[in-house]
Motif scaffolding. Structure first.
Motif, mmCIF file in Angstrom:
data_model
loop_
_atom_site.group_PDB
_atom_site.id
_atom_site.type_symbol
_atom_site.label_atom_id
_atom_site.label_comp_id
_atom_site.label_asym_id
_atom_site.label_seq_id
_atom_site.Cartn_x
_atom_site.Cartn_y
_atom_site.Cartn_z
ATOM 1 N N ALA A 101 -24.861 92.488 36.938
ATOM 2 C CA ALA A 101 -23.707 91.587 36.846
ATOM 3 C C ALA A 101 -22.886 91.566 38.127
ATOM 4 O O ALA A 101 -22.496 90.490 38.607
ATOM 5 N N VAL A 102 -22.627 92.741 38.692
ATOM 6 C CA VAL A 102 -21.805 92.803 39.907
ATOM 7 C C VAL A 102 -22.556 92.210 41.102
ATOM 8 O O VAL A 102 -21.967 91.505 41.935
ATOM 9 N N THR A 103 -23.850 92.471 41.198
ATOM 10 C CA THR A 103 -24.644 91.888 42.290
ATOM 11 C C THR A 103 -24.675 90.371 42.185
ATOM 12 O O THR A 103 -24.497 89.657 43.195
ATOM 13 N N ASP A 104 -24.884 89.846 40.971
ATOM 14 C CA ASP A 104 -24.870 88.393 40.775
ATOM 15 C C ASP A 104 -23.503 87.809 41.139
ATOM 16 O O ASP A 104 -23.416 86.731 41.742
ATOM 17 N N ALA A 105 -22.436 88.523 40.742
ATOM 18 C CA ALA A 105 -21.087 88.043 41.057
ATOM 19 C C ALA A 105 -20.857 88.010 42.563
ATOM 20 O O ALA A 105 -20.228 87.073 43.086
ATOM 21 N N ALA A 106 -21.363 89.013 43.280
ATOM 22 C CA ALA A 106 -21.202 89.054 44.733
ATOM 23 C C ALA A 106 -21.965 87.910 45.409
ATOM 24 O O ALA A 106 -21.457 87.275 46.346
ATOM 25 N N ILE A 107 -23.172 87.644 44.937
ATOM 26 C CA ILE A 107 -23.960 86.547 45.513
ATOM 27 C C ILE A 107 -23.260 85.211 45.278
ATOM 28 O O ILE A 107 -23.141 84.375 46.181
ATOM 29 N N ALA A 108 -22.773 85.010 44.040
ATOM 30 C CA ALA A 108 -22.085 83.759 43.719
ATOM 31 C C ALA A 108 -20.810 83.609 44.547
ATOM 32 O O ALA A 108 -20.491 82.515 45.034
ATOM 33 N N MET A 109 -20.079 84.713 44.719
ATOM 34 C CA MET A 109 -18.851 84.647 45.501
ATOM 35 C C MET A 109 -19.149 84.381 46.976
ATOM 36 O O MET A 109 -18.425 83.637 47.640
#
Length: 215
Positions: free
Chosen positions: A181-189
């Motif tokens: 979840a955090v990795t996906d959030a970082a990529i999206a951000m």
């Protein structure tokens, strides 16, 4: 019963029924699905189904056994250092004024450089836990997701009341979920921040072009 080659359900069949229920509960906690599988398994053994109260007890026993087995599988795949690190996530950290698990759960969603920095800090922390890459691969994905979901909503006080194996397994499953979840959030951000940079650059170019044309 003799004509249909059936046997009555007796006490000695309880262990078989519990195994059938546990096998069904490998992938689900849903009571109806476990009960349907248990009925089908007993019929295959040519057994007359016992009363509903007995069936319910057997299904619950099998579900509890499946949960214990899954928790034990995760727990035993971890070293003592991993278990200690996961347990420490539940302890208040004076450096941040809260537990590390609460900090990890509360990752930012607003788009800003500060939020990106906060996400990267969490990714670094998660990587430093260095959990086995194949952790949970020997249990059903739905069961692992169930542990992660329980961990995401359970307050720390409740997690600390769990037995050690269930507590460590629940926290470990949530950490696996948070890594994604955090990795996906970082990529999206990163994509949003990059888009903002291009938009600002284009606006500046448009303004410069408009000013040059006006002259």
């Amino acid at each position: 019963m003799q004509h249909l080659a059936l046997q009555p359900f007796r006490a000695e069949h309880s262990a078989l029924a519990a195994r059938l229920a546990s096998k069904a509960a490998f992938a689900t906690d849903h009571g109806q699905d476990i009960m349907v599988a248990l009925c089908a398994g007993l019929r295959e053994q040519r057994l007359v189904l016992p009363g509903t109260g007995t069936m319910e007890r057997l299904a619950l026993k099998g579900r509890a056994a499946a949960r214990r087995h899954a928790a034990a599988s995760i727990y035993e795949a971890l070293s003592s250092e991993h278990r200690m690190a996961l347990q420490n996530l539940l302890i208040n950290d004076p450096e941040i004024g809260q537990s590390r698990l609460t900090w990890l759960r509360g990752y930012p969603h607003s788009t800003s450089p500060a939020s990106m920095h906060a996400l990267l800090a969490r990714i670094r922390y998660l990587r430093e836990l260095n959990l086995p890459s194949d952790l949970g691969h020997d249990i059903h994905p739905a069961r692992l997701a169930k542990f992660a979901k329980e961990g995401a909503v359970a307050p720390l006080s409740l997690l600390n009341d769990f037995g050690e194996r269930r507590r460590i397994a629940t926290v470990a499953a949530q950490i696996i979920d948070l890594q994604v979840a955090v990795t996906d959030a970082a990529i999206a951000m990163f994509e949003r921040l990059t888009g903002q940079l291009f938009t600002r650059s284009k606006n500046k170019q448009d303004q410069a072009w408009a000013m040059g044309k006006a002259r």
